[in-house]
Design a protein around this motif. Structure first.
Motif, short mmCIF file in Angstrom:
data_model
loop_
_atom_site.label_atom_id
_atom_site.label_comp_id
_atom_site.label_asym_id
_atom_site.label_seq_id
_atom_site.Cartn_x
_atom_site.Cartn_y
_atom_site.Cartn_z
N ASP A 5 -24.00 25.54 -31.94
CA ASP A 5 -23.37 26.64 -31.19
C ASP A 5 -23.81 26.61 -29.72
N THR A 17 -14.50 21.11 -22.84
CA THR A 17 -14.15 21.58 -24.18
C THR A 17 -13.45 20.53 -25.03
N GLU A 23 -15.00 27.30 -29.25
CA GLU A 23 -15.40 28.24 -30.31
C GLU A 23 -16.69 27.76 -30.96
N ALA A 27 -18.46 29.59 -36.26
CA ALA A 27 -17.29 30.45 -36.45
C ALA A 27 -16.13 29.71 -37.13
N VAL A 28 -16.29 28.41 -37.37
CA VAL A 28 -15.23 27.61 -37.98
C VAL A 28 -15.72 27.14 -39.35
#
Length: 156
Positions: A5, A17, A23, A27-28
């Motif tokens: 993260d 990115t 993200e 969170a995935v």
């Protein structure tokens, strides 16, 4: 997951990115499941400092599915991540040196890895560890652009 993260946040803060998006990994669910599988089915080496995880290296006998298998036995470095706050402290070197020792004990003649190839600086990091660029490839991800990858190799 905290290291991943933090790496995503660091990359995103620099507008980079393309590798992992913006993200958080945690969170995935598919990414969380991928890491759980790596940690349960492969060799994981964890670097700690004062009881805190500061690095992780995941090793396997085979590459991830989007990379062709090698014609010789190898050790495949599937993940190498270190604490961004300790960048330059040698944690990555320690983990790679440890992986080389594991490869020697297993009697394999090479170690490979793949990485995001649109970031030449990332390739340079692995070259500093002793890997040499072997080839480039792309992975179709269903997005507008394919994911550009590079395979790097180290003779053991």
């Amino acid at each position: 997951m905290g290291l991943l993260d933090a790496a995503v946040a660091w990359l995103a803060s620099r507008g980079r990115t393309g590798q992992w998006g913006a993200e958080p990994f945690s969170a995935v669910e598919a990414r969380v499941a991928q890491i759980r599988t790596m940690l349960s089915e492969r060799t994981a080496r964890i670097a700690e400092e004062d009881g805190e995880v500061v690095g992780l290296c995941v090793l396997a006998d085979e590459p991830l599915p989007y990379v062709d298998p090698a014609p010789v036995p190898e050790l495949y470095l599937q993940l190498l991540i270190t604490d961004r706050d300790r960048s330059g402290s040698g944690i990555g070197n320690i983990l790679v040196d440890d992986a080389v020792e594991i490869a020697r004990r297993r009697g394999v003649t090479q170690m490979r890895l793949d990485c995001y190839a649109a970031d030449e600086a990332l390739i340079g990091v692995y070259e500093k560890f002793g890997f040499r660029l072997e080839s480039r490839f792309t992975v179709e991800t269903g997005q507008t652009k394919a994911w550009p990858g590079a395979i790097l190799r180290m003779e053991i």
